[in-house]
Design a protein around this motif. Structure first.
Motif, PDB file in Angstrom:
ATOM      1  N   ASP A  62       0.803  -1.212   0.000  1.00 20.84           N
ATOM      2  CA  ASP A  62       0.000   0.000   0.000  1.00 20.84           C
ATOM      3  C   ASP A  62       0.839   1.267   0.000  1.00 20.84           C
ATOM      4  OD1 ASP A  62      -0.828   0.002   3.570  1.00 20.84           O
ATOM      5  OD2 ASP A  62       1.044  -0.276   2.488  1.00 20.84           O
ATOM      6  N   PHE A  63       2.142   1.167  -0.260  1.00 18.06           N
ATOM      7  CA  PHE A  63       2.963   2.356  -0.443  1.00 18.06           C
ATOM      8  C   PHE A  63       4.029   2.062  -1.494  1.00 18.06           C
ATOM      9  CE2 PHE A  63       4.977  -0.011   2.988  1.00 18.06           C
ATOM     10  CZ  PHE A  63       6.315   0.009   2.650  1.00 18.06           C
ATOM     11  N   GLU A  64       4.593   3.116  -2.059  1.00 17.13           N
ATOM     12  CA  GLU A  64       5.495   2.957  -3.193  1.00 17.13           C
ATOM     13  C   GLU A  64       6.969   2.922  -2.813  1.00 17.13           C
ATOM     14  OE1 GLU A  64       3.782   4.923  -7.078  1.00 17.13           O
ATOM     15  OE2 GLU A  64       3.673   6.356  -5.429  1.00 17.13           O
ATOM     16  N   VAL A  65       7.380   3.737  -1.838  1.00 15.71           N
ATOM     17  CA  VAL A  65       8.797   3.896  -1.530  1.00 15.71           C
ATOM     18  C   VAL A  65       9.054   3.511  -0.076  1.00 15.71           C
ATOM     19  CG1 VAL A  65      10.740   5.500  -1.396  1.00 15.71           C
ATOM     20  CG2 VAL A  65       9.047   5.732  -3.238  1.00 15.71           C
ATOM     21  N   LEU A  66      10.052   2.647   0.125  1.00 14.78           N
ATOM     22  CA  LEU A  66      10.523   2.297   1.463  1.00 14.78           C
ATOM     23  C   LEU A  66      11.852   3.011   1.706  1.00 14.78           C
ATOM     24  CD1 LEU A  66      10.609   0.663   4.093  1.00 14.78           C
ATOM     25  CD2 LEU A  66      11.640  -1.219   2.799  1.00 14.78           C
ATOM     26  N   VAL A  67      11.920   3.799   2.772  1.00 14.56           N
ATOM     27  CA  VAL A  67      13.145   4.523   3.126  1.00 14.56           C
ATOM     28  C   VAL A  67      13.759   3.858   4.351  1.00 14.56           C
ATOM     29  CG1 VAL A  67      14.157   6.726   3.815  1.00 14.56           C
ATOM     30  CG2 VAL A  67      12.243   6.683   2.207  1.00 14.56           C
ATOM     31  N   GLN A 100       6.257  -5.149  -0.281  1.00 15.64           N
ATOM     32  CA  GLN A 100       6.744  -5.163  -1.661  1.00 15.64           C
ATOM     33  C   GLN A 100       6.666  -3.782  -2.314  1.00 15.64           C
ATOM     34  OE1 GLN A 100       7.852  -8.313  -3.688  1.00 15.64           O
ATOM     35  NE2 GLN A 100       8.491  -8.232  -1.552  1.00 15.64           N
ATOM     36  N   PRO A 101       7.382  -2.780  -1.807  1.00 17.02           N
ATOM     37  CA  PRO A 101       7.327  -1.432  -2.403  1.00 17.02           C
ATOM     38  C   PRO A 101       7.950  -1.430  -3.792  1.00 17.02           C
ATOM     39  CG  PRO A 101       9.126  -1.570  -0.833  1.00 17.02           C
ATOM     40  CD  PRO A 101       8.367  -2.856  -0.704  1.00 17.02           C
ATOM     41  N   THR A 126      13.173  -5.510  -6.973  1.00 17.71           N
ATOM     42  CA  THR A 126      12.822  -4.168  -6.514  1.00 17.71           C
ATOM     43  C   THR A 126      14.028  -3.258  -6.667  1.00 17.71           C
ATOM     44  OG1 THR A 126      11.336  -5.111  -4.852  1.00 17.71           O
ATOM     45  CG2 THR A 126      11.985  -2.804  -4.561  1.00 17.71           C
ATOM     46  N   PRO A 127      13.903  -2.106  -7.334  1.00 12.97           N
ATOM     47  CA  PRO A 127      15.042  -1.175  -7.413  1.00 12.97           C
ATOM     48  C   PRO A 127      15.471  -0.732  -6.015  1.00 12.97           C
ATOM     49  CG  PRO A 127      13.305  -0.563  -8.969  1.00 12.97           C
ATOM     50  CD  PRO A 127      12.725  -1.607  -8.075  1.00 12.97           C
TER      51      PRO A 127
END
Length: 569
Positions: free
Chosen positions: A440-445, A484-485, A517-518
Motif C-alpha cells: 500500500d505504499f510505493e517507496v521504502l526509506v 513489496q514497495p 525491486t530497485p
C-alpha cells in the motif's frame, strides 16, 4: 665491479628512504623519458597501489593508471569524480607532470589531505613528494570557521536591539554591543578593558559590582527591574538579567538588558512598585517552536481512546524498534502500568525465564508483528496483544483494549493463495509472495537518523508519493517482505543490520520469487570504491547525502514512473 655498483645503489636507496622518513614524506623520481627511477617505501602509505607498480622502469602512464583504478581521483572536484574519464585524467596528470613546478593540496579518502609537490630539473628528471597535511588542514579549517563564527557573533550582537555586556572573571568589560554603547553615548573601545567604576557613579558601580560578583561566585542568575537614564536624558525602563557562563577556570558574567519601555508603566519608586503592564497591551496567541518528528509521535499517541485501567498490571512490550518501544513504555507507564520493553526473541525468552524464576507473572505481552520470530513469542503461552509498528497510534491502543485471539487459521485451497499483505500478518515464506503484487505504499526509506527521516518524508510527501520509514536494515527487510514497495532508498550505515547486508537478504529472496525491486544506496561516502561495494551487492544506483528534492524526483522518475508506464503499456 657490478657488485660494488649494486652496493652503492642499495646504500643510496637506503639513504633516500631514511631522508623521506626524517622529513615525513613519500617521494619518487622520474627520468626524462617518464620512467620511474626510484620510489621511497613511504609512497605506499599515500597511494594504495601494488608495490610492483612502483618498481624502477615503470612508465608514468602505468603508475597513474594504477592510481585511477584504485579509486583515487586527486586534482578533480568531488562532484566530477564519478564521471571523469580514465584517459582524460591520466593525460591531465601527465601534462601537470611536465610543468617546471606544481603544488597542490588534495583530499585522498574521507578525511585525509596530502600536499603534492613536483619539480622538473634542467636535466629533464622530475622529483615529486607527498606529505600528509591532514592535521594542518583541519586546524586551518577550524581556524577559518572560528573567524567566521566570531565575525558572525559580532554582527549578531551589534544587530540586537537590546544592550548586552560580557565581563570576564575580573569583572572587566570583555564585550559590549552597539545598543549598550548607544545608551551611554560611548564607543566600544572606550568601554572594553575597563570596569564599571570607570563609567558609572560610585553608588551604582558598587551595587552592580556586588551583583556581578555574586552571580560569578554562585552561578545563580540575577533579575533586576530598573530605570536607566540614556545619554540624551530620556528614561529606559529595563529588566536586567545576569548569567554566569564558561568553564570553572574562566567564568564570565553576561548581562542582558531588555528594553520594556513601550509596554510597561513604572512606579516612581522602582524598588518598591516595580513594573506593571499597560492596560492597552494585548498579547496575541502564537506558536512555539517544535520538533516535527516528536510532534508527530505525540499526536499519534494521542489518537487512541482506551478506557481500560492498566494500573498495577505487568506488561512486556516486544518490538525491534527502540523508538517504538520507548513510546509505548512511556504511554503505558503513564496509564499506571508496570512496563518495560525487549527488542528480540532472545531478550524475550531471557526476560520471561527471569520473571518466572522470581515468581513474577506477566498480565500480557504487547507484540510487534514486524519482530523476527514473533510467531514463537505468540506461542509461548502468555496472553498476547499484537500491533503493527509502522502505524503506531490508535491501532496500538485499540489492540490493548481488544485482545487478538491467536487461533489456527484453516488452510486455504492451494489454487487460491492467501493475500500476503493483510494488516495483521507478516509473510515469512517467500513462496507465498506473488511476483506482481505491491503493497500500500510505493517507496521504502531505510534510515536511522531522525532528522534525515524527516527530510525524506517532507520530500516524498511534497511529491505526493506514499512511503514508509524503517529505522534499521532488519526492519527494512521485514517491511519489504510484507509490502513489496516499488523502490527502496537504503542508507548504508544503520544499526542491527546495515544497508549492504539488508540488500543481500532482499536479493536472495527475490532470486526465488523472480522479482526485482530497485534499491538505491544513500550514504555520506563519496569515493568510487564505496559505490562499487553497493553495486556488487545488487543495488541499482547510488546517491550521496545531503539529499535534495531534485535528486529524489530523478530517482523516482527513473525507477518507479518508467516501470509503471511499461506495466500500463
Amino acid at each position: 665491479m657490478s657488485g660494488g655498483a649494486s652496493n652503492d645503489a642499495d646504500i643510496q636507496i637506503g639513504m633516500f628512504d631514511a631522508a623521506c622518513d626524517l622529513l615525513g614524506v613519500g617521494a619518487y623520481i622520474y627520468d626524462k623519458n617518464d620512467c620511474l627511477v626510484v620510489a621511497s617505501r613511504q609512497v605506499a602509505q599515500f597511494l594504495p597501489i601494488s608495490p610492483e607498480v612502483l618498481t624502477p622502469g615503470t612508465r608514468l602512464r602505468d603508475v597513474l593508471g594504477a592510481i585511477f583504478d584504485a579509486g583515487i581521483r586527486y586534482g578533480v572536484p568531488a562532484h566530477q569524480r564519478r564521471s571523469i574519464n580514465r584517459e582524460e585524467w591520466i593525460a591531465e596528470r601527465i601534462l601537470i607532470h611536465w610543468r617546471e613546478q606544481h603544488d597542490s593540496v588534495e583530499c585522498l579518502g574521507k578525511d585525509r589531505w596530502v600536499h603534492f609537490r613536483k619539480r622538473r630539473l634542467p636535466n629533464g628528471y622530475s622529483i615529486s613528494t607527498l606529505m600528509d597535511v591532514s592535521d594542518q588542514t583541519r586546524q586551518e579549517a577550524k581556524w577559518r570557521a572560528d573567524l567566521k563564527r566570531v565575525a558572525l557573533t559580532e554582527v549578531v550582537l551589534d544587530t540586537l536591539p537590546h544592550p548586552l555586556i560580557i565581563k570576564d572573571r575580573n569583572l572587566v568589560y570583555a564585550a559590549v554591543n552597539k545598543a549598550f554603547c548607544d545608551v551611554y553615548g560611548m564607543e566600544s573601545k572606550a568601554i572594553l578593558g575597563r570596569t564599571v567604576w570607570d563609567i558609572a557613579d560610585a553608588a551604582n558601580a558598587a551595587r552592580l559590582e556586588e551583583i556581578d560578583r555574586r552571580v560569578l561566585e554562585t552561578g545563580v542568575p540575577s533579575r533586576i527591574e530598573e530605570r536607566l537614564v540614556r545619554v540624551d536624558g530620556s528614561h529606559l525602563y529595563a529588566v536586567t538579567r545576569k548569567y554566569r557562563i564558561g568553564a570553572p577556570d574562566n567564568y564570565m558574567v553576561v548581562t542582558m538588558i531588555d528594553d520594556v519601555t513601550e509596554i510597561v508603566e513604572a512606579a516612581e519608586n522602582i524598588a518598591a512598585g516595580g513594573f506593571s503592564l499597560r492596560p492597552s497591551i494585548q498579547f496575541v496567541k502564537a506558536e512555539n517552536c517544535f520538533d516535527p518528528v516528536r510532534d508527530a509521535e505525540r499526536r499519534l499517541l494521542q489518537q487512541w481512546q482506551a478506557d481500560e485501567d492498566f494500573a498495577g498490571r505487568r506488561l512486556l512490550v516486544a518490538t525491534p524498534s527502540e523508538r517504538t518501544g520507548e513510546l509505548l513504555v512511556d504511554a503505558l507507564r503513564g496509564r499506571g502500568a508496570d512496563c518495560c520493553a525487549v527488542r528480540s526473541r532472545v531478550e524475550f525468552e531471557a526476560f520471561v525465564a527471569m520473571a518466572k524464576s522470581c515468581g513474577v507473572a506477566l498480565d500480557f505481552v504487547v507484540l510487534d508483528d514486524t519482530m523476527e520470530g514473533y510467531e514463537a513469542i505468540a506461542a509461548a503461552g502468555l496472553p498476547v496483544r499484537m500491533f503493527t509498528s509502522d502505524r503506531v497510534g490508535a491501532e496500538v491502543f485499540r489492540a490493548l483494549v481488544d485482545p487478538v485471539e491467536l487461533v489456527a487459521e484453516p488452510q486455504p485451497d492451494a489454487a487460491v493463495p492467501p493475500p500476503p499483505f493483510d494488516d495483521w500478518h507478516i509473510t515469512t515464506d517467500i513462496d507465498a509472495v506473488a511476483a506482481a503484487d505491491h503493497g500500500d505504499f510505493e517507496v521504502l526509506v531505510a534510515e536511522d537518523n531522525q532528522i534525515n527521516q524527516f527530510v525524506f518524508s517532507q520530500i516524498l510527501e511534497g511529491m505526493g508519493v506514499s512511503h514508509r520509514i524503517a529505522e534499521n536494515g532488519e526492519e527494512a527487510v521485514a517491511l519489504w517482505r510484507k509490502h513489496q514497495p516499488r523502490l527502496v532508498l537504503m542508507d548504508i550505515a544503520m544499526p542491527i543490520k546495515n544497508g549492504l547486508e539488508a540488500t543481500v537478504e532482499i536479493r536472495a529472496a527475490e532470486a526465488e520469487l523472480g522479482t526485482r525491486t530497485p534499491i538505491v544506496a544513500v550514504t555520506a561516502q563519496a569515493l568510487n570504491v564505496d559505490r562499487q561495494n553497493c553495486l556488487d551487492v545488487g543495488m541499482d544506483d547510488y546517491i550521496t547525502k545531503p539529499v535534495s528534492p531534485d535528486m529524489i524526483e530523478s530517482i523516482y522518475a527513473r525507477f518507479v514512473s518508467r516501470s509503471r508506464d511499461r506495466s500500463v503499456a
